[in-house]
Design a protein around this motif. Structure first.
Motif, PDB file in Angstrom:
ATOM      1  N   VAL B  73       4.444   8.639  -8.855  1.00  0.00           N
ATOM      2  CA  VAL B  73       3.870   7.341  -9.254  1.00  0.00           C
ATOM      3  C   VAL B  73       3.681   6.458  -8.025  1.00  0.00           C
ATOM      4  N   LEU B  74       4.657   6.511  -7.113  1.00  0.00           N
ATOM      5  CA  LEU B  74       4.570   5.733  -5.873  1.00  0.00           C
ATOM      6  C   LEU B  74       3.370   6.172  -5.037  1.00  0.00           C
ATOM      7  N   ILE B  75       3.194   7.466  -4.921  1.00  0.00           N
ATOM      8  CA  ILE B  75       2.068   8.005  -4.130  1.00  0.00           C
ATOM      9  C   ILE B  75       0.736   7.607  -4.768  1.00  0.00           C
ATOM     10  N   ILE B  76       0.637   7.780  -6.090  1.00  0.00           N
ATOM     11  CA  ILE B  76      -0.632   7.474  -6.780  1.00  0.00           C
ATOM     12  C   ILE B  76      -0.931   5.975  -6.695  1.00  0.00           C
ATOM     13  N   ALA B  77       0.115   5.141  -6.875  1.00  0.00           N
ATOM     14  CA  ALA B  77      -0.083   3.686  -6.803  1.00  0.00           C
ATOM     15  C   ALA B  77      -0.531   3.266  -5.410  1.00  0.00           C
ATOM     16  N   THR B  78       0.005   3.916  -4.390  1.00  0.00           N
ATOM     17  CA  THR B  78      -0.406   3.593  -3.015  1.00  0.00           C
ATOM     18  C   THR B  78      -1.874   3.941  -2.797  1.00  0.00           C
ATOM     19  N   VAL B  79      -2.256   5.121  -3.251  1.00  0.00           N
ATOM     20  CA  VAL B  79      -3.648   5.558  -3.072  1.00  0.00           C
ATOM     21  C   VAL B  79      -4.598   4.611  -3.821  1.00  0.00           C
ATOM     22  N   VAL B  80      -4.224   4.265  -5.050  1.00  0.00           N
ATOM     23  CA  VAL B  80      -5.099   3.390  -5.845  1.00  0.00           C
ATOM     24  C   VAL B  80      -5.176   1.993  -5.228  1.00  0.00           C
ATOM     25  N   SER B  81      -4.060   1.480  -4.737  1.00  0.00           N
ATOM     26  CA  SER B  81      -4.081   0.159  -4.094  1.00  0.00           C
ATOM     27  C   SER B  81      -4.960   0.170  -2.855  1.00  0.00           C
ATOM     28  N   THR B  82      -4.898   1.260  -2.108  1.00  0.00           N
ATOM     29  CA  THR B  82      -5.745   1.385  -0.914  1.00  0.00           C
ATOM     30  C   THR B  82      -7.221   1.368  -1.310  1.00  0.00           C
ATOM     31  N   ILE B  83      -7.553   2.159  -2.324  1.00  0.00           N
ATOM     32  CA  ILE B  83      -8.950   2.216  -2.785  1.00  0.00           C
ATOM     33  C   ILE B  83      -9.387   0.848  -3.318  1.00  0.00           C
ATOM     34  N   GLN B  84      -8.479   0.179  -4.012  1.00  0.00           N
ATOM     35  CA  GLN B  84      -8.785  -1.150  -4.555  1.00  0.00           C
ATOM     36  C   GLN B  84      -9.125  -2.138  -3.424  1.00  0.00           C
ATOM     37  N   MET B  85      -8.318  -2.117  -2.358  1.00  0.00           N
ATOM     38  CA  MET B  85      -8.572  -3.032  -1.241  1.00  0.00           C
ATOM     39  C   MET B  85      -9.886  -2.695  -0.546  1.00  0.00           C
ATOM     40  N   LEU B  86     -10.151  -1.405  -0.396  1.00  0.00           N
ATOM     41  CA  LEU B  86     -11.408  -1.003   0.250  1.00  0.00           C
ATOM     42  C   LEU B  86     -12.614  -1.400  -0.601  1.00  0.00           C
ATOM     43  N   MET B  87     -12.456  -1.258  -1.919  1.00  0.00           N
ATOM     44  CA  MET B  87     -13.551  -1.662  -2.826  1.00  0.00           C
ATOM     45  C   MET B  87     -13.787  -3.160  -2.753  1.00  0.00           C
ATOM     46  N   GLN B  88     -12.689  -3.920  -2.702  1.00  0.00           N
ATOM     47  CA  GLN B  88     -12.819  -5.377  -2.594  1.00  0.00           C
ATOM     48  C   GLN B  88     -13.523  -5.768  -1.302  1.00  0.00           C
ATOM     49  N   ALA B  89     -13.238  -5.025  -0.250  1.00  0.00           N
ATOM     50  CA  ALA B  89     -13.826  -5.355   1.049  1.00  0.00           C
ATOM     51  C   ALA B  89     -15.291  -4.950   1.129  1.00  0.00           C
ATOM     52  N   CYS B  90     -15.643  -3.820   0.529  1.00  0.00           N
ATOM     53  CA  CYS B  90     -17.007  -3.289   0.721  1.00  0.00           C
ATOM     54  C   CYS B  90     -17.921  -3.456  -0.498  1.00  0.00           C
ATOM     55  N   TRP B  91     -17.379  -3.383  -1.696  1.00  0.00           N
ATOM     56  CA  TRP B  91     -18.214  -3.491  -2.912  1.00  0.00           C
ATOM     57  C   TRP B  91     -17.591  -4.542  -3.841  1.00  0.00           C
ATOM     58  N   TYR B  92     -17.585  -5.786  -3.381  1.00  0.00           N
ATOM     59  CA  TYR B  92     -16.850  -6.822  -4.115  1.00  0.00           C
ATOM     60  C   TYR B  92     -17.423  -7.075  -5.513  1.00  0.00           C
ATOM     61  N   GLU B  93     -18.748  -7.136  -5.601  1.00  0.00           N
ATOM     62  CA  GLU B  93     -19.383  -7.417  -6.908  1.00  0.00           C
ATOM     63  C   GLU B  93     -19.100  -6.288  -7.903  1.00  0.00           C
ATOM     64  N   LEU B  94     -19.190  -5.065  -7.402  1.00  0.00           N
ATOM     65  CA  LEU B  94     -18.912  -3.901  -8.255  1.00  0.00           C
ATOM     66  C   LEU B  94     -17.445  -3.906  -8.693  1.00  0.00           C
ATOM     67  N   TYR B  95     -16.584  -4.297  -7.771  1.00  0.00           N
ATOM     68  CA  TYR B  95     -15.151  -4.383  -8.077  1.00  0.00           C
ATOM     69  C   TYR B  95     -14.926  -5.404  -9.197  1.00  0.00           C
TER      70      TYR B  95
END
Lengths: 75, 231
Positions: B73-95
Motif C-alpha cells: 500500500v505504501l509503494i502504490i500510494a507513493t507511485v500514485v502521489s508522484t503521478i498526481q503531482m506530475l499531472m498537477q504540474a503538466c495537465w492541471y485542467e485534466l487533473y
C-alpha cells in the motif's frame, strides 16, 4: 525452547520493522524529490486557473483600472 | 518469449480487469464521459501498475509475508502521489476534470491484486510486462466505454483533446453527428452501466467466436463441417 522461540520472534519483529522503515524512508525521499521538482509549476498552474476564472467573471471590456490618487495633505 | 506473450495476452484480454475480473468499476463508470477522460485515467493506472509491479518485484527479497500488505500500500500510494503531482504540474485542467479519481487509483483492487499475485513472486521483467498488459487492458476498456458514451451522448469523438494533447489536440475532435440532439442517458451513470454490460457481452461473444474458430481443424470449410455433422 520458549526462550529460543521468543528470541526468534523478536528478531523477526525487528527485521520487519526495519524493512517497513526502509520502504517508508525511500517513499518519503521520492515524494520529497518530486514535490521539490514540481511545486513551483503547480503553483503557477493554480494561479493561471484562478486568473482564467476571474477573467470569466470580469470580462476584459469591463476592466477596472485602479489609479493611485494623491495622498491627502496633512492638516 | 512464449511465456511473456501469455502474460501479455492474459492481462490484456483473458483476464481483462474491467471486463472479466470486474475490478476498478468505480472509475470505469464514473470517469468515462469522454474518450480523453478515459484515456487519461487509463494511462495513469497503467503507469501506476507498471511502476508498483516493478517496485514490489525489486523489494520482494526484503519484504516478509507479515508486512507485505502495508508495504504494498505504501509503494502504490507513493507511485500514485508522484503521478498526481506530475499531472498537477503538466495537465492541471485534466487533473481538475478527473478530480478525486486520480488519488483514488490507490484503492483500485487490481493494482494491489497484481502486486500480491504476480509481482511478489516474479522477477522485474515479467512483472513490468504483467503491469503493462493489465493496465493496457483496463485503459482499453475505459477508452472503448468512453467512446461509446461520448458518441451516443454528444455525437462527438475526442472532445476536449486539448486537455491531454495541448494545442494540436484541438484538431483531433471529430463531430460524427453534426445535429445530434444529445442523449442524456448515455452520459449519466445508468448509461455507463448499460454500456459496460454491452461491452462485457461483446467481449464474451468475440471470445467464444475466437475459441470456436481456433478449435475447428485447419481448412474446415462447409464441406468438412457437413461431413462432421454426418458422422
Amino acid at each position: 525452547m520458549d526462550t529460543n522461540k521468543q528470541a526468534a520472534s523478536g528478531k523477526s519483529l525487528w527485521r520487519n520493522a526495519l524493512a517497513l522503515g526502509v520502504v517508508a524512508v525511500i517513499a518519503t525521499a521520492l515524494l520529497t524529490l518530486v514535490h521539490e521538482m514540481t511545486w513551483q509549476r503547480i503553483q503557477q498552474q493554480q494561479r493561471r486557473a484562478l486568473h482564467q476564472q476571474l477573467g470569466e467573471l470580469i470580462p476584459a471590456h469591463k476592466e477596472i483600472v485602479f489609479e493611485r490618487t494623491a495622498e491627502p495633505a496633512e492638516p | 518469449m512464449d511465456s511473456y506473450r501469455n502474460i501479455f495476452f492474459d492481462g490484456l484480454w483473458q483476464n481483462n480487469t474491467g471486463l472479466v475480473v470486474l475490478l476498478g468499476l468505480c472509475p470505469l463508470l464514473a470517469v468515462t464521459h469522454t474518450i480523453i477522460n478515459g484515456l487519461a485515467l487509463g494511462l495513469a493506472t497503467t503507469l501506476t501498475l507498471v511502476l508498483s509491479n516493478l517496485a514490489v518485484s525489486l523489494a520482494r527479497g526484503i519484504i516478509s509475508p507479515e508486512i507485505r500488505l502495508p508495504a504494498y500500500v505504501l509503494i502504490i500510494a507513493t507511485v500514485v502521489s508522484t503521478i498526481q503531482m506530475l499531472m498537477q504540474a503538466c495537465w492541471y485542467e485534466l487533473y481538475q476534470v478527473l478530480g478525486i479519481f486520480v488519488p483514488l487509483i490507490v484503492t483500485n483492487c487490481a493494482i494491489i491484486g497484481r502486486a500480491e499475485v504476480f509481482a511478489s513472486r516474479n522477477t522485474p521483467l515479467p512483472s513490468i510486462i504483467d503491469g503493462f498488459a493489465t493496465g493496457l487492458g483496463f485503459c482499453l476498456s475505459l477508452v472503448v466505454l468512453g467512446a461509446l458514451r461520448e458518441l451516443l451522448g454528444q455525437g462527438t469523438l475526442f472532445s476536449q483533446a486539448r486537455l491531454l494533447f495541448g494545442t494540436w489536440g484541438e484538431h483531433l475532435q471529430l463531430t460524427v453527428f453534426p445535429h445530434h440532439p444529445g442523449f442524456l442517458l448515455a452520459l449519466l451513470p445508468p448509461g455507463a452501466f448499460i454500456g459496460l454490460g454491452l461491452l462485457i457481452a461483446g467481449r464474451n461473444w468475440l471470445n467464444q467466436h475466437l475459441t470456436r474458430s481456433r478449435s475447428q481443424p485447419a481448412g474446415g470449410g462447409p464441406a468438412s463441417r457437413s461431413a462432421q455433422n454426418a458422422t
